[in-house]
Enzyme design. Structure first.
Site, PDB file in Angstrom:
ATOM      1  N   ASP A  33     -21.908   9.575 -12.842  1.00 39.11           N
ATOM      2  CA  ASP A  33     -20.493   9.909 -13.034  1.00 39.11           C
ATOM      3  C   ASP A  33     -20.289  10.733 -14.309  1.00 39.11           C
ATOM      4  O   ASP A  33     -21.007  10.582 -15.288  1.00 39.11           O
ATOM      5  CB  ASP A  33     -19.674   8.614 -13.109  1.00 39.11           C
ATOM      6  CG  ASP A  33     -18.183   8.867 -12.902  1.00 39.11           C
ATOM      7  OD1 ASP A  33     -17.836   9.897 -12.274  1.00 39.11           O
ATOM      8  OD2 ASP A  33     -17.378   8.055 -13.374  1.00 39.11           O
ATOM      9  N   ASN A  35     -19.525  14.348 -14.213  1.00 43.29           N
ATOM     10  CA  ASN A  35     -19.782  15.790 -14.073  1.00 43.29           C
ATOM     11  C   ASN A  35     -18.544  16.631 -14.348  1.00 43.29           C
ATOM     12  O   ASN A  35     -18.595  17.647 -15.036  1.00 43.29           O
ATOM     13  CB  ASN A  35     -20.242  16.130 -12.648  1.00 43.29           C
ATOM     14  CG  ASN A  35     -21.622  15.583 -12.345  1.00 43.29           C
ATOM     15  OD1 ASN A  35     -22.324  15.141 -13.245  1.00 43.29           O
ATOM     16  ND2 ASN A  35     -22.003  15.612 -11.077  1.00 43.29           N
ATOM     17  N   ARG A  37     -15.725  15.878 -16.006  1.00 43.26           N
ATOM     18  CA  ARG A  37     -15.277  15.844 -17.406  1.00 43.26           C
ATOM     19  C   ARG A  37     -16.197  16.667 -18.298  1.00 43.26           C
ATOM     20  O   ARG A  37     -15.765  17.358 -19.207  1.00 43.26           O
ATOM     21  CB  ARG A  37     -15.208  14.391 -17.898  1.00 43.26           C
ATOM     22  CG  ARG A  37     -13.913  13.708 -17.530  1.00 43.26           C
ATOM     23  CD  ARG A  37     -14.009  12.218 -17.714  1.00 43.26           C
ATOM     24  NE  ARG A  37     -14.843  11.627 -16.674  1.00 43.26           N
ATOM     25  CZ  ARG A  37     -15.375  10.408 -16.748  1.00 43.26           C
ATOM     26  NH1 ARG A  37     -15.176   9.676 -17.824  1.00 43.26           N
ATOM     27  NH2 ARG A  37     -16.101   9.925 -15.752  1.00 43.26           N
ATOM     28  N   TRP A  38     -17.479  16.606 -18.000  1.00 47.08           N
ATOM     29  CA  TRP A  38     -18.456  17.385 -18.776  1.00 47.08           C
ATOM     30  C   TRP A  38     -18.097  18.870 -18.701  1.00 47.08           C
ATOM     31  O   TRP A  38     -18.081  19.572 -19.716  1.00 47.08           O
ATOM     32  CB  TRP A  38     -19.858  17.142 -18.216  1.00 47.08           C
ATOM     33  CG  TRP A  38     -20.954  17.861 -18.940  1.00 47.08           C
ATOM     34  CD1 TRP A  38     -21.665  17.392 -20.006  1.00 47.08           C
ATOM     35  CD2 TRP A  38     -21.447  19.176 -18.659  1.00 47.08           C
ATOM     36  NE1 TRP A  38     -22.579  18.332 -20.411  1.00 47.08           N
ATOM     37  CE2 TRP A  38     -22.474  19.447 -19.602  1.00 47.08           C
ATOM     38  CE3 TRP A  38     -21.147  20.150 -17.711  1.00 47.08           C
ATOM     39  CZ2 TRP A  38     -23.182  20.641 -19.622  1.00 47.08           C
ATOM     40  CZ3 TRP A  38     -21.852  21.345 -17.730  1.00 47.08           C
ATOM     41  CH2 TRP A  38     -22.858  21.587 -18.681  1.00 47.08           C
ATOM     42  N   HIS A  50     -21.155  19.762 -11.520  1.00 49.96           N
ATOM     43  CA  HIS A  50     -22.005  19.259 -10.424  1.00 49.96           C
ATOM     44  C   HIS A  50     -23.331  20.014 -10.385  1.00 49.96           C
ATOM     45  O   HIS A  50     -24.374  19.435 -10.109  1.00 49.96           O
ATOM     46  CB  HIS A  50     -21.280  19.366  -9.086  1.00 49.96           C
ATOM     47  CG  HIS A  50     -20.033  18.527  -9.020  1.00 49.96           C
ATOM     48  ND1 HIS A  50     -20.025  17.198  -9.387  1.00 49.96           N
ATOM     49  CD2 HIS A  50     -18.752  18.821  -8.650  1.00 49.96           C
ATOM     50  CE1 HIS A  50     -18.797  16.715  -9.244  1.00 49.96           C
ATOM     51  NE2 HIS A  50     -18.004  17.679  -8.797  1.00 49.96           N
ATOM     52  N   TRP A  82     -13.968  12.361  -0.492  1.00 47.90           N
ATOM     53  CA  TRP A  82     -13.340  13.389   0.368  1.00 47.90           C
ATOM     54  C   TRP A  82     -11.921  13.700  -0.079  1.00 47.90           C
ATOM     55  O   TRP A  82     -11.347  14.711   0.332  1.00 47.90           O
ATOM     56  CB  TRP A  82     -13.328  12.932   1.839  1.00 47.90           C
ATOM     57  CG  TRP A  82     -14.686  12.753   2.429  1.00 47.90           C
ATOM     58  CD1 TRP A  82     -15.324  11.558   2.648  1.00 47.90           C
ATOM     59  CD2 TRP A  82     -15.594  13.775   2.877  1.00 47.90           C
ATOM     60  NE1 TRP A  82     -16.565  11.787   3.193  1.00 47.90           N
ATOM     61  CE2 TRP A  82     -16.752  13.128   3.348  1.00 47.90           C
ATOM     62  CE3 TRP A  82     -15.538  15.177   2.926  1.00 47.90           C
ATOM     63  CZ2 TRP A  82     -17.851  13.829   3.862  1.00 47.90           C
ATOM     64  CZ3 TRP A  82     -16.630  15.867   3.440  1.00 47.90           C
ATOM     65  CH2 TRP A  82     -17.766  15.201   3.900  1.00 47.90           C
ATOM     66  N   LEU A 143     -42.999   7.231  -3.226  1.00 49.76           N
ATOM     67  CA  LEU A 143     -41.796   6.892  -4.002  1.00 49.76           C
ATOM     68  C   LEU A 143     -40.564   7.057  -3.131  1.00 49.76           C
ATOM     69  O   LEU A 143     -40.391   8.087  -2.498  1.00 49.76           O
ATOM     70  CB  LEU A 143     -41.661   7.796  -5.235  1.00 49.76           C
ATOM     71  CG  LEU A 143     -40.350   7.608  -5.993  1.00 49.76           C
ATOM     72  CD1 LEU A 143     -40.503   6.602  -7.125  1.00 49.76           C
ATOM     73  CD2 LEU A 143     -39.809   8.912  -6.534  1.00 49.76           C
ATOM     74  N   GLU A 213     -28.829  -6.078 -12.719  1.00 49.30           N
ATOM     75  CA  GLU A 213     -28.365  -5.939 -14.091  1.00 49.30           C
ATOM     76  C   GLU A 213     -27.545  -4.649 -14.151  1.00 49.30           C
ATOM     77  O   GLU A 213     -27.943  -3.630 -13.565  1.00 49.30           O
ATOM     78  CB  GLU A 213     -29.552  -5.836 -15.055  1.00 49.30           C
ATOM     79  CG  GLU A 213     -30.385  -7.093 -15.134  1.00 49.30           C
ATOM     80  CD  GLU A 213     -29.599  -8.298 -15.665  1.00 49.30           C
ATOM     81  OE1 GLU A 213     -28.741  -8.116 -16.543  1.00 49.30           O
ATOM     82  OE2 GLU A 213     -29.858  -9.420 -15.182  1.00 49.30           O
TER      83      GLU A 213
HETATM   84  C1  IPE Z   1     -18.374   7.275  -8.211  1.00 48.00           C
HETATM   85  O1  IPE Z   1     -17.715   8.147  -9.049  1.00 48.00           O
HETATM   86  C2  IPE Z   1     -19.000   8.025  -7.069  1.00 48.00           C
HETATM   87  C3  IPE Z   1     -20.143   8.861  -7.404  1.00 48.00           C
HETATM   88  C4  IPE Z   1     -20.720   8.918  -8.565  1.00 48.00           C
HETATM   89  C5  IPE Z   1     -20.639   9.644  -6.313  1.00 48.00           C
HETATM   90  P1  IPE Z   1     -16.158   8.442  -8.878  1.00 48.00           P
HETATM   91  O2  IPE Z   1     -15.811   9.407  -9.935  1.00 48.00           O
HETATM   92  O3  IPE Z   1     -15.856   8.821  -7.485  1.00 48.00           O
HETATM   93  O4  IPE Z   1     -15.536   7.011  -9.169  1.00 48.00           O
HETATM   94  P2  IPE Z   1     -14.080   6.597  -9.639  1.00 48.00           P
HETATM   95  O5  IPE Z   1     -13.086   7.341  -8.794  1.00 48.00           O
HETATM   96  O6  IPE Z   1     -13.955   6.963 -11.076  1.00 48.00           O
HETATM   97  O7  IPE Z   1     -14.034   5.119  -9.457  1.00 48.00           O
HETATM   98  C1  IPE Z   2     -19.629  12.312 -10.424  1.00 45.88           C
HETATM   99  O1  IPE Z   2     -18.917  13.051 -11.352  1.00 45.88           O
HETATM  100  C2  IPE Z   2     -20.088  13.129  -9.240  1.00 45.88           C
HETATM  101  C3  IPE Z   2     -19.375  12.845  -7.978  1.00 45.88           C
HETATM  102  C4  IPE Z   2     -18.504  11.908  -7.776  1.00 45.88           C
HETATM  103  C5  IPE Z   2     -19.700  13.721  -6.882  1.00 45.88           C
HETATM  104  P1  IPE Z   2     -17.346  13.239 -11.217  1.00 45.88           P
HETATM  105  O2  IPE Z   2     -17.104  14.454 -10.411  1.00 45.88           O
HETATM  106  O3  IPE Z   2     -16.709  12.004 -10.710  1.00 45.88           O
HETATM  107  O4  IPE Z   2     -16.961  13.493 -12.713  1.00 45.88           O
HETATM  108  P2  IPE Z   2     -15.702  12.922 -13.460  1.00 45.88           P
HETATM  109  O5  IPE Z   2     -15.775  11.440 -13.374  1.00 45.88           O
HETATM  110  O6  IPE Z   2     -14.490  13.471 -12.802  1.00 45.88           O
HETATM  111  O7  IPE Z   2     -15.878  13.406 -14.858  1.00 45.88           O
HETATM  112 MG    MG Z   3     -15.926  10.366 -11.654  1.00 43.97          MG
END
Ligand code: IPE
Ligand code: IPE
Ligand code: MG
Length: 246
Positions: A33, A35, A37-38, A50, A82, A143, A213
């Site tokens: 999680d 991507n 915001r980065w 992404h 989606w 793996l 964990e």
């Molecule tokens: C969780 O991240 C799903 C993936 C990393 C693929 P999200 O960004 O979708 O989760 P929420 O919405 O913050 O809970």
């Molecule tokens: C996780 O990063 C990747 C997917 C859910 C596909 P996000 O796209 O959720 O990134 P943030 O959380 O909005 O920063």
């Molecule tokens: Mg996210």
């Protein structure tokens, strides 16, 4: 980024391998999680995050393999994702398509067995076929890499139970469910790492995480490097896993 740079006091590869072995870290799972915001912090569109996220993903999987972890699971796209803007979803699917092609070409070198967790039908016939081809091509590799794609933990359990009902079952066991999930080939994860600073599972491996964990870090996924990975492994090795015992 730092995958080839080692700090002087960082543990050696052999030391990490022995920590992984002693701590019985057989299965590590990642909620990748952060991507979006980065990218936004760098003034870039979310999609750019992404793209870098895929690079981090590849490096992380290679590292886990070098460390001696036999099963890696990554959360790539949830059943809820989606809801995102069309351009973003389209870019994630394009990156996936590109990744599958590379995985196919690098099969001899990587020796990774790919298993896609989730309802692949919704990805469309072309991507579905590519995923299935890769699963078949790599099925004897040592793996295991589970890629959760259009995956939802609740969806997975409901599908499994419906299948058991369709088979005429009126009573089921925990084992029936474990054996009917997308992850049936893998042990439950020992460690679940979530990057991006949120403290939740977001519908990931709800059944399988029973005694996993959990490790949370503020580090955004594109910045997750070897140092971060080793930190998570070190912390895991300090945990006392009691599984309800004393
Ligand atoms: C969780 O991240 C799903 C993936 C990393 C693929 P999200 O960004 O979708 O989760 P929420 O919405 O913050 O809970
Ligand atoms: C996780 O990063 C990747 C997917 C859910 C596909 P996000 O796209 O959720 O990134 P943030 O959380 O909005 O920063
Ligand atoms: Mg996210």
């Amino acid at each position: 980024m730092f995958f080839n740079q080692k700090k002087a006091d960082a543990p050696s590869l052999e030391e990490i391998q022995s920590i992984v072995r002693d701590a019985s870290l057989n299965h590590i799972a990642f909620i990748m999680d952060g991507n979006g915001r980065w990218a936004n912090r760098k003034g870039l569109p979310r999609e750019a995050g992404h793209g870098v996220g895929v690079k981090t993903f590849k490096k992380t999987v290679t590292r886990c393999r070098d460390f001696g972890i036999s099963t890696v699971t990554t959360y790539a796209f949830s059943t809820e994702n989606w809801k995102r803007p069309k351009v973003e979803v389209r870019e994630i699917m394009r990156l996936l398509d590109e990744y599958i092609k590379e995985a196919r070409d690098d099969n001899e070198k990587n020796r990774i067995r790919y298993i896609f967790l989730g309802d692949k039908e919704r990805l469309g016939p072309e991507l579905l076929e590519k995923c299935e081809f890769l699963e078949e091509l790599t099925k004897d590799n040592p793996l295991t890499l589970n890629v959760a794609l259009n995956y939802g933990g609740r969806d997975e359990i409901v599908r499994c139970v419906n299948r058991l009902i369709a088979e005429g079952r009126t009573e089921i066991t925990e084992e029936d469910i474990s054996n009917g999930l997308y992850t049936k080939e893998s042990p439950d994860p020992d460690l679940i790492v979530r990057t991006g600073g949120e403290f939740r599972l977001s519908n990931f491996l709800l059944w399988q995480s029973q005694y996993s964990e959990l490790y949370f870090t503020d580090c955004l996924w594109p910045d997750f490097d070897e140092e971060e990975l080793v930190r998570a492994i070190m912390e895991f090795s300090q945990r006392k896993r009691r599984f309800g015992g004393v």
